[in-house]
Write an enzyme that holds these catalytic residues in place. Sequence first.
Site, PDB file in Angstrom:
ATOM      1  CG  HIS A 107      28.246 -21.809   8.231  1.00  0.00           C
ATOM      2  ND1 HIS A 107      27.760 -22.508   9.325  1.00  0.00           N
ATOM      3  CD2 HIS A 107      29.408 -22.432   7.899  1.00  0.00           C
ATOM      4  CE1 HIS A 107      28.596 -23.479   9.631  1.00  0.00           C
ATOM      5  NE2 HIS A 107      29.596 -23.465   8.787  1.00  0.00           N
ATOM      6  CG  ASP A 137      24.655 -22.146  10.651  1.00  0.00           C
ATOM      7  OD1 ASP A 137      24.435 -21.944   9.438  1.00  0.00           O
ATOM      8  OD2 ASP A 137      25.790 -22.334  11.111  1.00  0.00           O
ATOM      9  CB  SER A 211      30.327 -26.682   8.532  1.00  0.00           C
ATOM     10  OG  SER A 211      31.166 -26.022   9.436  1.00  0.00           O
TER      11      SER A 211
END
Length: 462
Positions: A107, A137, A211
């Site tokens: 992402h 992911d 992230s």
Amino acid sequence: MKLRNPLYSLLCLLLALALPGVATAVDGPDFVTLAKNLKPAVVNINTSKTVQPRRPMLPGPRSPQDQLFEDFFDRFFGGQPVPPRKERSLGSGFIISKDGYILSNNHVVEGADEVNIKLADGRSFKATVKGLDPKLDIALLKIDTDEELPVARIGDSEGLKVGEWVMAIGNPFGLEQTVTVGIVSAKGRVIGAGPYDNFIQTDASINPGNSGGPLFNIKGEVVGINTAIVAGGQGIGFALPINAASAIVPQLKETGHVTRGWLGVSIQQVNEELAASFGLDKARGALVAEVVKDSPAEKAGFKRGDIILGFDGKPIEEMSDLPRLVAATAVGKSVKLEVWREGKTRELSVKIGKLDEDEAAAAAAPEGAGVLGLSVTDLTPEIARSQGLEGTRGALVTAVDPQGPAAESNLRPGDVVLEVNGSEVKDAAAFRSAVGKPEAGKVLRLLVQRGQNLFYTTLKVK
């Protein structure tokens, strides 16, 4: 050299003897040295993508007067399109090879026109996206340089224990090379992020921009990839176990995508009542609710009502364990499964097939389930008895997409659909027939039994 106060040292020693599980200043982790050694392998990721904005529309339902206003707006401004704009985002990653391979989250880079990497020493590179896996992911990136790069050592997330110290390094809110520490709060968390949820929960501060960054243990090894946070929460962050990511890196390097194994069963959780009804000692394993026609499972002799207790030598404690293990198994490999059937354990051998995402989704759910956000199977007499519904016939809800219409209608796994728009539903096939191919915007009225309670709910097709 300055000597430590002997009374202080004695106090630390007595505390360590009295409370051996408590770290003191004498034997605690050296976070300063750890951070200094680990930061060079952590990178900042800056992405940009072109977004075509839409001309602003009037809010709410559009009347004929609204249309006239919008037509006038177009004529007044010459109908000129709104120019595209660049949308930028930040994330983190870490170097896994001296020649420039980098791991991050899918992402962080998904849909980006350009990906730029900034190293800890300030150098910047344009990166190539070598492979993506939206299901886990994961993103594999590559930068080109003639120099050997610092590499993050990969650890073993399977051996990670709840309560262990961990360190997160990343770029929260664009603040580069930020270090936070905490402990492992829990393992095996299922948070609805994807079909193979199995997150490490930590109270080390993780924020937007973290992230894709690494979660280290106190040995300086990567044990997780920081992936998700709870909005508004404090001390609740989630990291993908590094073992899951490491297993797919070779495929991402070679093909750019991941091919997963397929068994061909629809499964559900085993609760205490179901375990007792099947004569199982406790709630464990994955209950087979449906066997897909012509699947590896059907060819191996699996039957509805089987409870899978082991896969390739690994125990299945929770239903969610099975999909992860099957997906990680090489296509074509023959594996042995431990199955509970008719009060006895038996062993079945199956040759793992290739998961086709579209076919698997269609096989595991009734027609129309993709837009309804739920999966159903027949309500067997055994399940009906276990839930105190003996004699009841209907379609048992086995899974609900947390983002789908069924969840919005408050449907849950374990609910039994008795009617669709007034038509009686005796089994999963009748549910398929009643639902058909629903059109977007259509509203279905369902009669549902939950335990001993009956209620109606509406489900709007998306």
